[in-house]
Design a protein around this motif. Sequence first.
Motif, mmCIF file in Angstrom:
data_model
loop_
_atom_site.group_PDB
_atom_site.id
_atom_site.type_symbol
_atom_site.label_atom_id
_atom_site.label_comp_id
_atom_site.label_asym_id
_atom_site.label_seq_id
_atom_site.Cartn_x
_atom_site.Cartn_y
_atom_site.Cartn_z
ATOM 1 N N LEU A 36 75.933 38.647 38.899
ATOM 2 C CA LEU A 36 76.193 38.757 37.468
ATOM 3 C C LEU A 36 75.180 39.718 36.872
ATOM 4 O O LEU A 36 73.974 39.567 37.079
ATOM 5 N N ILE A 37 75.661 40.717 36.147
ATOM 6 C CA ILE A 37 74.754 41.689 35.533
ATOM 7 C C ILE A 37 75.024 41.772 34.035
ATOM 8 O O ILE A 37 76.133 41.516 33.565
ATOM 9 N N VAL A 38 73.998 42.118 33.307
ATOM 10 C CA VAL A 38 74.129 42.394 31.888
ATOM 11 C C VAL A 38 74.582 43.839 31.741
ATOM 12 O O VAL A 38 73.925 44.753 32.243
ATOM 13 N N GLU A 93 73.706 52.280 30.996
ATOM 14 C CA GLU A 93 73.319 52.916 32.252
ATOM 15 C C GLU A 93 74.205 52.500 33.423
ATOM 16 O O GLU A 93 74.390 53.267 34.367
ATOM 17 N N ASN A 94 74.741 51.279 33.394
ATOM 18 C CA ASN A 94 75.485 50.822 34.569
ATOM 19 C C ASN A 94 76.987 50.722 34.362
ATOM 20 O O ASN A 94 77.709 50.330 35.265
ATOM 21 N N VAL A 95 77.491 51.046 33.157
ATOM 22 C CA VAL A 95 78.941 51.097 32.940
ATOM 23 C C VAL A 95 79.274 52.299 32.076
ATOM 24 O O VAL A 95 78.467 52.773 31.287
ATOM 25 N N ARG A 96 80.521 52.757 32.209
ATOM 26 C CA ARG A 96 80.958 53.890 31.407
ATOM 27 C C ARG A 96 81.698 53.437 30.149
ATOM 28 O O ARG A 96 81.944 54.222 29.251
ATOM 29 N N THR A 111 73.921 51.022 21.583
ATOM 30 C CA THR A 111 72.797 50.144 21.928
ATOM 31 C C THR A 111 72.964 48.771 21.288
ATOM 32 O O THR A 111 72.759 47.734 21.933
ATOM 33 N N ALA A 112 73.359 48.776 20.011
ATOM 34 C CA ALA A 112 73.564 47.507 19.308
ATOM 35 C C ALA A 112 74.719 46.714 19.913
ATOM 36 O O ALA A 112 74.662 45.480 20.008
ATOM 37 N N CYS A 113 75.750 47.424 20.323
ATOM 38 C CA CYS A 113 76.919 46.765 20.930
ATOM 39 C C CYS A 113 76.532 46.076 22.240
ATOM 40 O O CYS A 113 76.889 44.910 22.469
ATOM 41 N N PHE A 114 75.811 46.793 23.101
ATOM 42 C CA PHE A 114 75.411 46.196 24.378
ATOM 43 C C PHE A 114 74.432 45.038 24.169
ATOM 44 O O PHE A 114 74.465 44.053 24.908
ATOM 45 N N GLN A 115 73.594 45.141 23.142
ATOM 46 C CA GLN A 115 72.674 44.046 22.858
ATOM 47 C C GLN A 115 73.444 42.806 22.405
ATOM 48 O O GLN A 115 73.121 41.676 22.799
ATOM 49 N N ARG A 116 74.494 43.009 21.621
ATOM 50 C CA ARG A 116 75.316 41.883 21.170
ATOM 51 C C ARG A 116 76.055 41.239 22.339
ATOM 52 O O ARG A 116 76.185 40.011 22.403
ATOM 53 N N LEU A 117 76.529 42.084 23.264
ATOM 54 C CA LEU A 117 77.165 41.552 24.468
ATOM 55 C C LEU A 117 76.217 40.631 25.231
ATOM 56 O O LEU A 117 76.595 39.536 25.660
ATOM 57 N N ASP A 126 73.528 39.103 24.014
ATOM 58 C CA ASP A 126 73.168 37.936 23.209
ATOM 59 C C ASP A 126 74.266 36.879 23.229
ATOM 60 O O ASP A 126 73.978 35.669 23.181
ATOM 61 N N GLU A 127 75.525 37.305 23.275
ATOM 62 C CA GLU A 127 76.642 36.358 23.245
ATOM 63 C C GLU A 127 77.054 35.895 24.645
ATOM 64 O O GLU A 127 78.041 35.179 24.799
ATOM 65 N N GLY A 128 76.313 36.326 25.668
ATOM 66 C CA GLY A 128 76.519 35.790 27.011
ATOM 67 C C GLY A 128 77.573 36.488 27.853
ATOM 68 O O GLY A 128 77.953 35.983 28.914
ATOM 69 N N TYR A 129 78.046 37.657 27.429
ATOM 70 C CA TYR A 129 79.015 38.384 28.250
ATOM 71 C C TYR A 129 78.290 39.039 29.432
ATOM 72 O O TYR A 129 77.208 39.595 29.289
ATOM 73 N N ARG A 130 78.918 38.965 30.585
ATOM 74 C CA ARG A 130 78.345 39.541 31.797
ATOM 75 C C ARG A 130 79.444 40.231 32.605
ATOM 76 O O ARG A 130 80.634 40.004 32.393
ATOM 77 N N GLN A 131 79.007 41.062 33.532
ATOM 78 C CA GLN A 131 79.933 41.638 34.512
ATOM 79 C C GLN A 131 79.711 40.907 35.835
ATOM 80 O O GLN A 131 78.592 40.852 36.342
ATOM 81 N N HIS A 132 80.796 40.357 36.374
ATOM 82 C CA HIS A 132 80.731 39.664 37.668
ATOM 83 C C HIS A 132 81.170 40.642 38.749
ATOM 84 O O HIS A 132 82.340 41.009 38.849
ATOM 85 N N LEU A 133 80.225 41.074 39.554
ATOM 86 C CA LEU A 133 80.485 42.042 40.614
ATOM 87 C C LEU A 133 80.544 41.340 41.970
ATOM 88 O O LEU A 133 79.725 40.469 42.258
ATOM 89 N N ARG A 134 81.495 41.735 42.788
ATOM 90 C CA ARG A 134 81.567 41.303 44.177
ATOM 91 C C ARG A 134 81.592 42.564 45.022
ATOM 92 O O ARG A 134 82.443 43.443 44.820
#
Length: 349
Positions: free
Chosen positions: A217-219, A223-226, A295-301, A303-311
Amino acid sequence: MIWLTWRQFRVQFLVVATVIVAAGITLAITGPGLADDYRRLADSFIESLGFQRFNPFLYIAGQALLYVTPPVIGAFWGAPLVARELETGTHRLVWSQSIGRRRWLATKLGVTGGAAIAITGLLSLAVTWWAEPIDKAINAGQDSNTYLPRMFPPVFAARGLVPIGYAAFAFALGVALGLVIRRTVVSLAVTLAAVILIQIITPTLIRPHLLAPTDKLIVASAENVRGFGLSGDGPSPTVKELEVATGAVGAWKLSDDTVDKSGKALSTLPDWVIKCAPAPPPGLAQAPTSDADRTACFQRLADEGYRQHLRYYTADKFWDLQWREFGFFLLIAVALGGFSFWRIRRDLS
């Protein structure tokens, strides 16, 4: 019986063997020079390949040969091996002699199947050895739009043991289908289509189940998503972005899902997530997104607990996965061989 089998099989063998031997000689001649370039140029090795023509061509040609070899062996070696005899009725002449059905089939399978495995193995060994400098450079993090890490599906099936497993499976499938269909041309066509289909579906439907992948799980960040999407379709990190997100160089991503703080994959995203997207190319009507808004958008993501689940599979799992996939197809080949012996004993006259 061995001599008879060789006489019936020698034309197909010589055609394929000539192509593979020529390819092997070419790789053997050019391989040391490629390895020397890798040692000499170090971090600029992949960049230097962009100014060459012959080595990039050999890279693509070697992979193409290893993809083509199993279907060709299955269709032109396996399918006609017994189907031609059954179609013309020449099997009855052999069976009326002192040679039994099982010995007849075992000799055919041993001579032709052994040659199929040996030839594919030699070609795979040559290509894997020749491409090793390129694979090492990519796995070391050198950027390229042409060459992929060897864990990626287009490369993985053209390295190491996997092509040998495919060849064994294709040959055994061709023989089994020939015994069932008993028509040479039809058996050839069905085998060719079936083997190509298996090669296409294996990376998505079979390979991911052979070995447990790494879960992480990554925040999400700039830098890590387009951009942002949903379950599997986005954010789709690039090869370089996946390295930033996971720290794994040369990894192969299996899935990438947006999940909430409970870990549930999302089917919809909040409207404000559009601000996480990068600025659109010039000429598009969409209003550009400022760096501050992103920057504010990713910070809100976060803060609200959204993550990327990578396999994903890391680069160091290459040989483990190779052995498993090779073993999987080899077991199927053995099962198909057992079916062929049962079929020739029980159902043919």
